[in-house]
Motif scaffolding. Structure first.
Motif, PDB file in Angstrom:
ATOM      1  N   PHE A   1      47.130  -1.707  38.854  1.00  0.00           N
ATOM      2  CA  PHE A   1      46.373  -0.443  38.612  1.00  0.00           C
ATOM      3  C   PHE A   1      45.248  -0.387  39.485  1.00  0.00           C
ATOM      4  CE2 PHE A   1      42.626  -1.591  35.931  1.00  0.00           C
ATOM      5  CZ  PHE A   1      42.985  -3.145  36.006  1.00  0.00           C
ATOM      6  N   GLY A   2      45.035   0.690  39.989  1.00  0.00           N
ATOM      7  CA  GLY A   2      43.949   1.042  40.734  1.00  0.00           C
ATOM      8  C   GLY A   2      42.694   1.403  39.961  1.00  0.00           C
ATOM      9  N   PHE A   3      41.562   1.358  40.541  1.00  0.00           N
ATOM     10  CA  PHE A   3      40.276   1.694  39.743  1.00  0.00           C
ATOM     11  C   PHE A   3      39.298   2.185  40.808  1.00  0.00           C
ATOM     12  CE2 PHE A   3      40.518  -2.633  40.697  1.00  0.00           C
ATOM     13  CZ  PHE A   3      39.222  -2.968  41.412  1.00  0.00           C
ATOM     14  N   TYR A   4      38.190   2.779  40.177  1.00  0.00           N
ATOM     15  CA  TYR A   4      37.242   3.227  40.995  1.00  0.00           C
ATOM     16  C   TYR A   4      36.198   2.174  41.269  1.00  0.00           C
ATOM     17  CZ  TYR A   4      39.507   7.651  39.295  1.00  0.00           C
ATOM     18  OH  TYR A   4      40.204   8.435  39.244  1.00  0.00           O
TER      19      TYR A   4
ATOM     20  N   ARG B   1      33.493   1.800  42.551  1.00  0.00           N
ATOM     21  CA  ARG B   1      31.780   1.817  42.290  1.00  0.00           C
ATOM     22  C   ARG B   1      31.553   1.852  40.899  1.00  0.00           C
ATOM     23  NH1 ARG B   1      29.581   4.212  47.152  1.00  0.00           N
ATOM     24  NH2 ARG B   1      28.497   6.006  45.993  1.00  0.00           N
ATOM     25  N   PHE B   2      32.330   2.035  39.910  1.00  0.00           N
ATOM     26  CA  PHE B   2      32.205   2.259  38.330  1.00  0.00           C
ATOM     27  C   PHE B   2      31.786   0.901  37.959  1.00  0.00           C
ATOM     28  CE2 PHE B   2      34.217   6.015  36.368  1.00  0.00           C
ATOM     29  CZ  PHE B   2      33.840   6.990  37.411  1.00  0.00           C
ATOM     30  N   THR B   3      30.883   1.115  37.183  1.00  0.00           N
ATOM     31  CA  THR B   3      30.597  -0.353  36.385  1.00  0.00           C
ATOM     32  C   THR B   3      31.929  -0.538  35.192  1.00  0.00           C
ATOM     33  OG1 THR B   3      29.381   0.358  34.588  1.00  0.00           O
ATOM     34  CG2 THR B   3      28.309  -0.305  36.519  1.00  0.00           C
TER      35      THR B   3
ATOM     36  N   ARG C   1      31.836  -0.673  32.113  1.00  0.00           N
ATOM     37  CA  ARG C   1      31.431   0.101  31.045  1.00  0.00           C
ATOM     38  C   ARG C   1      31.803   1.442  31.481  1.00  0.00           C
ATOM     39  NH1 ARG C   1      28.019  -1.209  26.985  1.00  0.00           N
ATOM     40  NH2 ARG C   1      27.021  -2.712  28.321  1.00  0.00           N
ATOM     41  N   GLU C   2      31.490   1.935  32.830  1.00  0.00           N
ATOM     42  CA  GLU C   2      31.908   3.372  32.928  1.00  0.00           C
ATOM     43  C   GLU C   2      33.117   3.578  32.858  1.00  0.00           C
ATOM     44  OE1 GLU C   2      27.763   4.254  35.670  1.00  0.00           O
ATOM     45  OE2 GLU C   2      29.510   3.552  36.443  1.00  0.00           O
TER      46      GLU C   2
ATOM     47  N   GLU D   1      34.476   3.682  29.498  1.00  0.00           N
ATOM     48  CA  GLU D   1      34.230   5.141  29.031  1.00  0.00           C
ATOM     49  C   GLU D   1      34.916   6.237  29.567  1.00  0.00           C
ATOM     50  OE1 GLU D   1      29.838   5.227  29.147  1.00  0.00           O
ATOM     51  OE2 GLU D   1      29.441   3.926  27.381  1.00  0.00           O
ATOM     52  N   TYR D   2      35.001   6.227  30.816  1.00  0.00           N
ATOM     53  CA  TYR D   2      35.707   7.120  31.637  1.00  0.00           C
ATOM     54  C   TYR D   2      37.046   7.422  30.953  1.00  0.00           C
ATOM     55  CZ  TYR D   2      37.407  10.285  35.213  1.00  0.00           C
ATOM     56  OH  TYR D   2      38.155  11.078  36.114  1.00  0.00           O
ATOM     57  N   MET D   3      37.709   6.390  30.721  1.00  0.00           N
ATOM     58  CA  MET D   3      39.292   6.371  30.293  1.00  0.00           C
ATOM     59  C   MET D   3      39.061   6.761  28.749  1.00  0.00           C
ATOM     60  SD  MET D   3      41.165   5.657  32.736  1.00  0.00           S
ATOM     61  CE  MET D   3      42.443   5.449  31.840  1.00  0.00           C
TER      62      MET D   3
ATOM     63  N   GLN E   1      40.411  -1.145  28.659  1.00  0.00           N
ATOM     64  CA  GLN E   1      40.761   0.505  28.851  1.00  0.00           C
ATOM     65  C   GLN E   1      42.009   0.810  27.798  1.00  0.00           C
ATOM     66  OE1 GLN E   1      43.040   2.267  30.166  1.00  0.00           O
ATOM     67  NE2 GLN E   1      44.340   0.828  31.148  1.00  0.00           N
TER      68      GLN E   1
END
Lengths: 267, 265
Positions: free
Chosen positions: B100-103, B105-107, B109-110, B113-115, B162
């Motif tokens: 799976f890819g992810f962003y 620069r996100f922490t 927690r971010e 929370e985004y998911m 997530q």
């Protein structure tokens, strides 16, 4: 509020007198919950060993708070937003769009004999951003996001809105610098954005953007550069037609919203 | 601990959390899942199979990422094949893809929370749900580290966080134990058992011992078809001393596959 219990009952309650029956204990407790004065009296009646115990507990809790991890600092909304996907992925594309529009403005100011390049490029200006907005090649987390309930037309429109929020002011500024009519800058670009999403329902937004951009460049931009005349579709009377086309494409998209639930292979 | 809402204790109106009938799913042009019948209830189900058996394609179809090209697929009582509305079924889904890819620069927690926000968890509940999910996978100390600074095993645990952040009724985990060290694998088995008490968990893996230790049910796939479904004991019972493998379960696995290939050929 219940009546205040008398001092004797309160003292026996504080000492934990086993002779005090349950009904009395309940009524005292119910009253204590709502009466700060009686809670103050109760504290005065507490025996020494209870006070020592409370002291020890308070010290223990303070120590636990001091040793434990510090509370998460409150984040400002913009600090999270600055790390969002669109900043990382979309920013280069939008910068490129701005640069191309800037060049078109300079060219037009430098060579007034050519047909308005800004007008010719305005319809396709939002398209690079729209193509990148919801695309499995550019969004690293596409597989995670594609399975969430938020995925679908709503998400595509939200991301397209981010693109338009940047491109539309750019177009307005470019139009103001070159004296091009604002309606002819905005309505064609909105019509092309809506058309790429509507066509994207069938073949994927990325392919739709490629098709529309190719058709526009070959059928309109090239001939008008060769003949040095502004095409008839961009004459001032055409704005209403473009607005109508934008509305029609938007309606078509809304009617086919169910086709956007999965990320199609074209994206 | 969290409060349990009335909706969670209401009786289900469907017989199977996952119900596939003659399911066919294409991976590109290749028909990777070919006429699969599958019925899954609450519990932890282990999905086994050789490379190219169609495990990942099946997972993607169950996660509603891929559209089935034929057959019937029902998740939590909602039909998700064809052009049905997927929103309700997706709210009850948790999915961890294989890669799976992810962003970056996100922490952590971010990211979680985004998911949670994408999974339409009510907004006031998001910070609490994210914290709880991060604690369950043991990433509390790294909650505010950026994703790009994490090791492979930690990224995978963030992925599991997530997947469970919305307390899914159907949890799909594709190769979740890759990159976890032995101690984390044991913790992960406990987490699986915990979630499997009241949700349907489908774990795809190629580690037979993981399945025997952590799963209540084993599903064996080969060439897009269901070969075997039953308890770990039934899998072990299929193996003889003469079969390939170091453990009874591995012998059962290779015996079933050999018999299936013999039957097809």
């Amino acid at each position: 509020m219940t009546t205040h219990p008398d001092a004797g009952v309160l003292a026996r309650y504080a000492e934990g007198d086993p002779a005090l029956d349950e009904a009395n204990v309940w009524s005292v407790e119910t009253h204590l919950e709502t009466c700060a004065d009686c809670r103050g009296h109760l504290a005065g009646h507490a025996p020494d060993d209870t006070l020592a115990l409370l002291e020890r507990v308070a010290a223990g809790i303070d120590r636990g708070i001091a040793d434990g991890p510090s509370p998460v600092p409150r984040r400002r909304a913009w600090s999270a937003a600055s790390r969002r996907w669109f900043v990382v992925t979309l920013a280069p594309w939008l910068t490129m769009t701005a640069a191309v529009l800037g060049c078109a403005v300079l060219l037009q100011l430098g060579m007034p004999e050519l047909p308005s390049l800004v007008l010719l490029l305005a319809p396709v200006a939002p398209l690079p951003g729209v193509a990148v907005a919801w695309n499995r090649r550019t969004d690293p987390a596409w597989e995670l996001i594609a399975g969430t309930p938020a995925a679908g037309l709503g998400m595509l429109l939200r991301r397209t809105a981010v693109v338009l929020a940047v491109v539309v002011p750019l177009l307005a500024v470019a139009g103001a610098r070159t004296g091009a009519p604002l309606a002819l800058m905005l309505f064609p670009s909105l019509a092309f954005t809506a058309a790429s999403i509507a066509l994207g329902a069938l073949i994927g937004v990325r392919r739709a953007v490629l098709v529309l951009a190719a058709v526009w460049s070959l059928a309109v931009v090239l001939p008008s550069l060769v003949t040095s005349e502004l095409p008839v579709v961009l004459h001032p009377g055409g704005a209403a037609g473009w607005a109508l086309a934008a509305c029609a494409m938007a309606a078509l998209t809304a009617a086919r919203a169910d086709l956007f639930r999965r990320l199609s292979s074209g994206n | 601990m969290r409060t349990i809402s009335a909706a969670e204790t209401a009786p289900a109106t469907y017989a199977w959390a996952v119900h596939a009938e003659q399911l066919r799913v294409k991976a590109g042009r290749h028909l990777a899942v070919d006429g699969l019948d599958l019925r899954l209830q609450t519990g932890v189900h282990g999905l086994l199979g050789p490379n190219g058996a169609g495990k990942t394609t099946l997972m993607r179809a169950l996660a509603t990422v891929l559209k089935p090209s034929g057959g019937q697929l029902t998740l939590l009582g909602e039909t998700v094949s064809g052009r049905a509305d997927l929103r309700r079924a997706r709210r009850g889904l948790g999915y961890l893809p294989q890669d799976f890819g992810f962003y970056p620069r996100f922490t952590v927690r971010e990211f979680v929370e985004y998911m949670a926000w994408l999974k339409e968890v009510p907004k006031p509940a998001i910070p609490g749900a994210a914290q709880r999910a991060i604690e369950r996978v043991g990433l509390t100390a790294k909650a505010d580290a950026k994703m790009k600074t994490l090791s492979g095993g930690m990224v995978r645990r963030a992925g599991i966080a997530q997947a469970i952040v919305n307390d899914p009724q159907v949890l799909l985990l594709d190769e979740p134990t890759v990159g976890l060290d032995p101690e984390q694998r044991l913790d992960f088995r406990d987490l699986l058992a915990d979630i499997g008490v009241d949700s349907c968990v489908l774990v795809s893996t190629h580690l037979v011992e993981d399945v025997v230790a952590a799963c209540t049910d084993v599903i064996l796939m080969s060439e897009g078809k269901l070969v075997f479904q039953g308890g770990p004991e039934a899998l072990i019972a299929h193996g003889d001393q003469g079969d390939a493998g170091f453990s009874p379960a591995e012998r059962g696995y290779s015996a079933l596959l050999r018999r299936h290939r013999g039957g097809v050929a």
